[in-house]
Design an enzyme around this catalytic site. Structure first.
Site, PDB file in Angstrom:
ATOM      1  N   ASP B   9       0.867  -1.175   0.000  1.00  0.00           N
ATOM      2  CA  ASP B   9       0.000   0.000   0.000  1.00  0.00           C
ATOM      3  C   ASP B   9       0.904   1.226   0.000  1.00  0.00           C
ATOM      4  O   ASP B   9       1.761   1.381   0.881  1.00  0.00           O
ATOM      5  CB  ASP B   9      -0.895  -0.032   1.247  1.00  0.00           C
ATOM      6  CG  ASP B   9      -2.093   0.888   1.080  1.00  0.00           C
ATOM      7  OD1 ASP B   9      -2.157   1.590   0.052  1.00  0.00           O
ATOM      8  OD2 ASP B   9      -2.944   0.897   1.977  1.00  0.00           O
ATOM      9  N   ASP B 104      -3.007   2.534  -6.161  1.00  0.00           N
ATOM     10  CA  ASP B 104      -1.822   2.574  -5.295  1.00  0.00           C
ATOM     11  C   ASP B 104      -1.774   1.393  -4.324  1.00  0.00           C
ATOM     12  O   ASP B 104      -1.205   1.495  -3.256  1.00  0.00           O
ATOM     13  CB  ASP B 104      -1.827   3.880  -4.507  1.00  0.00           C
ATOM     14  CG  ASP B 104      -3.004   3.993  -3.562  1.00  0.00           C
ATOM     15  OD1 ASP B 104      -3.974   3.223  -3.743  1.00  0.00           O
ATOM     16  OD2 ASP B 104      -2.965   4.821  -2.643  1.00  0.00           O
ATOM     17  N   GLU B 105      -2.376   0.304  -4.705  1.00  0.00           N
ATOM     18  CA  GLU B 105      -2.496  -0.794  -3.762  1.00  0.00           C
ATOM     19  C   GLU B 105      -2.513  -2.107  -4.545  1.00  0.00           C
ATOM     20  O   GLU B 105      -3.174  -2.191  -5.572  1.00  0.00           O
ATOM     21  CB  GLU B 105      -3.822  -0.614  -3.035  1.00  0.00           C
ATOM     22  CG  GLU B 105      -4.009  -1.431  -1.811  1.00  0.00           C
ATOM     23  CD  GLU B 105      -5.444  -1.245  -1.287  1.00  0.00           C
ATOM     24  OE1 GLU B 105      -5.833  -2.060  -0.455  1.00  0.00           O
ATOM     25  OE2 GLU B 105      -6.155  -0.319  -1.734  1.00  0.00           O
TER      26      GLU B 105
END
Lengths: 371, 408
Positions: B9, B104-105
């Site tokens: 993350d 973003d993960e």
């Protein structure tokens, strides 16, 4: 107005006009029949403003004149009567008295002047055998949409040429198209018309009762279509709109050809459909060389399959169809003949046609289901 | 074989990208989001700004009140998508099993990769360093035997941390955490659990499988399995979304028909994409329109043939829009929603099949491009010059086991 007519003759005509009578009672006069006695016959008329029908029945006229009576009541009464002469007499205040054998009825009529004037029939523009037109209608009417949508009309397209008659109908999911080589009288070039679904139904009833040699005469004016069969005239409001471009969806390269016995195929679908999903009506057809298998499965009740012998030499494939769409087509055909099913792939429209169907060229195009 | 799941993350991703490109922003409170004078929301906030109570999804006006000295930036989606793509490439060097769950993960399945990278813990460390050295961003990583535990672990590790939950210690790790931290337990179920005195995930485990089942049925069994950090079964509530919607609030109320139509095109494309991602077809297409100040109208259209095509959704929404739009009123918000979703069997239409097939192929191609280069990479011409930006979107009726929109 005073006349009498044979119960059987009268009943036949009353049955025919009944379908046109308005069922909703928003305009009361439309649930009445107009009776007009003159010469040696009585004329019966009914209309729902979309459709009008005029029939004639042989009668002994004692006093010429006209009156209106509630159509449904009249049919029920005449149906229940014994086989005898039925007498009609117009009394004061629009009452109509009806007597037959030992029964007597007094029906509350309405003022004759309130009954809509049906347009008079212009000169015939085309004529063809009633039998032919009946077949055209029977084999396409089922494919008409029940509701008008963005894509479809609730009517069929009839195209008459001097030596062919063609009818096509679609509900957007399937399309039935039939052509027949037939001599169309009185025509020098093409006559095209959109016939509303309800008119097709009533016309089919009239044509069904006609004799083998009977000719139907067709004409149109700016607003109406007219069909005359013997003493029956059906008048329909012209459907406006554009019939979809059906030629664009006729399959051209469906090269997986399956020949199957119509009755066996129909029976198999009938049985397997008993356990098809009730909402989607989907059945899956699995094709293998020389064999076709129909599958169904309903989450609630179970599943079924049945195989049918076919002539097929192509690659195995499977395709989903609404079983009702297949049965609609298989059911309007009769006898032991074979049908040809022409497919391309599991997502393109399939084409079905009967074998040995001259002088008709009948094709049914049905879009598969996504399964 | 024991599974090794890595959850990566990125820390304050949008802000970090901005800081990377403009080092003057380093160490300062930075807020990425809508126009601070307008009515949009915060998309990301730097840790410096978070100290003042700013967090993502907060109304931007509130953020400005809380932290007036922050640097406010508008988002640069194309830039973030580019970084996301580079991250994806880097992840792919570690394992072919990469699941980017949002920009973003990501989950990386390292099961069986020991011979390549050594122990998973070392691989995780390598990955964090690689992200820092080659891309310049900070990430937090959770490593565990299941997606659920890895996800919670990365959250605990933030910022710039690595947390490895040893195999066999999952239940112990989860036990002290409040039940609300478990993905799948939200504002409906949490109060029910609290009323039973079940405050922590450990309480759930101790309450026992049988009693949970008696109380919550199949869902109870699922809670129990999750409380021990076990994976495998899917959430019994998760039978797919019931509806999919996207909405946009305009920076300024507008009655500019072209702009409104552009926005509807854009929203239709977002919704279409989501439908296709879920492999669903919608039978109902709806429009939501809010006139200033707050009068909201919704209208639905039922389709003849269920669709997952942007164009079909847009045409129907446009029709609904034309029926309700009043040029004398200004529009504050527009939304597009599809419902009556079907996965399976339906009758295809005959008359426009050729066009539908063409549009399907187009959508497929667009989806492929978008999955590599981001949603903005390709779109219908109509939506290109869109002014507003989607600030709220939602998939309803779906319990989200792995929420896509993670904390940044």
């Amino acid at each position: 107005m005073e006349f009498s007519a044979a119960r059987a003759e009268l009943l036949k005509e009353l049955d025919l006009v009944q379908g046109v009578v308005e069922r909703k009672t928003t305009i009361p006069i439309l649930s009445n029949l107009l009776l007009e006695a003159g010469g040696s016959s009585v004329r019966l008329s009914a209309t729902d403003l979309e459709l009008g029908i005029r029939c004639k029945c042989v009668a002994t006229v004692k006093k010429e004149g006209s009156g209106t009576v509630p159509a449904k009541r009249l049919l029920d009464i005449v149906r229940s009567l014994p086989e005898a002469e039925v007498r009609f007499k117009l009394l004061d205040s629009q009452w109509v008295q009806l007597t037959c054998a030992r029964s007597s009825f007094k029906l509350a009529g309405m003022a004759r002047d309130n009954f809509p004037v049906l347009p008079s029939i212009p000169k015939a523009q085309a004529s063809l055998p009633a039998r032919t037109l009946e077949t055209l209608i029977r084999r396409t009417a089922f494919a008409i949409a029940n509701e008008e949508s963005r894509y479809t009309l609730n009517g069929a397209l009839l195209v008459l040429k001097p030596d062919t008659a063609m009818m096509v109908a679609t509900d957007g999911h399937r399309l039935a198209l039939i052509e027949c080589d037939v001599r169309v009288g009185g025509l020098s070039n093409e006559l095209r018309m959109l016939i509303p679904k309800k008119a097709m139904g009533e016309l089919q009833k009239i044509l069904g009762g006609a004799g083998n040699e009977t000719i139907v005469e067709i004409c149109r004016d700016d607003n109406h279509l007219f069909f005359a069969v013997d003493e029956h005239i059906l008048i329909a409001r012209l459907l406006t709109g554009q019939f979809p471009n059906y030629e664009a969806v006729l399959p051209r390269d469906n090269n997986r050809i399956i020949e199957v016995d119509r009755a066996a195929f129909s029976a198999a679908i009938h049985r397997v459909a008993l356990l098809a999903d009730e909402r989607s009506h989907a059945v899956r057809i699995q094709l293998d060389p020389a064999q076709l298998e129909v599958f169904s499965s309903s989450g609630e009740y179970g599943e079924a399959h049945e195989s049918v012998d076919v002539q097929y030499g192509g690659e195995p494939m499977q395709i989903g169809f609404n079983y009702q769409y297949l049965l609609d087509f298989l059911n309007v055909l009769s006898g032991d003949g074979k049908i040809r099913m022409e497919l391309k792939d599991e997502q393109s429209a399939g084409q079905l046609r009967p074998d040995g169907d001259e002088p008709y060229r009948y094709r049914y195009i049905v879009m598969p289901m996504r399964i | 074989m024991r599974r090794q799941i890595l959850h990566v993350d990125m820390d304050a991703f949008y802000v970090a990208v901005e800081q990377l490109e403009n080092p003057a922003l380093l160490g300062r409170p930075v807020i990425v989001g809508a126009d601070p004078g307008g009515r949009g929301v915060v998309m990301a906030a730097s840790y410096e700004a978070r100290r003042f109570g700013v967090h993502s999804a907060q109304p931007i006006r509130l953020a400005r009140r809380l932290c007036p000295h922050a640097v406010f930036l508008r988002g640069h989606h194309a830039k973030y998508a580019e970084y996301s793509r580079r991250l994806d490439e880097l992840f792919a060097e570690f394992t072919p099993l990469v699941e980017m769950v949002s920009i973003d993960e990501a989950y990386l399945d390292l099961t069986g990769c020991e011979r390549l990278h050594g122990p998973a813990f070392r691989a995780a460390d390598c990955l964090i360093r690689a992200i820092k050295n080659r891309i310049g961003l900070n990430a937090s990583v959770g490593l565990a035997t299941s997606h659920l535990v890895a996800k919670i672990a990365s959250d605990q590790a933030k910022p710039r941390g690595l947390l490895y939950v040893l195999p066999g210690y999952e239940a112990e790790f989860l036990a002290p955490l409040p039940v609300g931290r478990m993905p799948g337990i939200g504002k409906v179920t949490e109060p029910q659990l609290l009323s039973l005195g079940l405050v922590t995930i450990g309480d759930l485990a101790r309450f026992g499988r049988d009693r949970l089942r008696a109380r919550f049925g199949k869902l109870g069994e699922w809670f129990y399995a999750k409380s021990l950090g076990q994976e495998g079964e899917t959430d019994p509530r998760e039978d797919g979304p019931k509806s999919i919607s996207h909405e946009t609030t305009f920076e300024e109320d507008t009655n500019n028909v072209e702009e409104l139509q552009r926005t509807l095109s854009w929203l239709s494309q977002r919704v279409g994409r989501r439908l296709r991602e879920h492999r669903l077809f919608a039978r109902t297409v709806g429009l939501k329109i809010r006139f200033a100040p707050f009068r909201t109208i919704t209208r639905d259209a039922t389709l003849d043939e269920p669709t997952h095509l942007d164009w079909v959704i847009f045409q129907n929404v446009l029709q609904l829009f034309e029926n309700v739009f009043d040029p004398g009123l200004r529009v504050r918000l527009l939304g597009v929603r599809v419902s009556n979703l079907e996965a399976g069997v339906f009758q295809r239409r005959l008359l426009d099949a050729a066009q539908t097939d063409k549009l399907s192929r187009l959508a497929q191609a667009a989806d492929q491009i978008r999955s590599r280069f981001g949603f903005e990479a390709v779109q219908w011409a109509r939506s290109l010059e869109r002014g507003g930006r989607a600030v709220r979107e939602g998939v309803t009726g779906q319990a989200r086991l792995r929420p896509g929109a993670g904390r940044t």
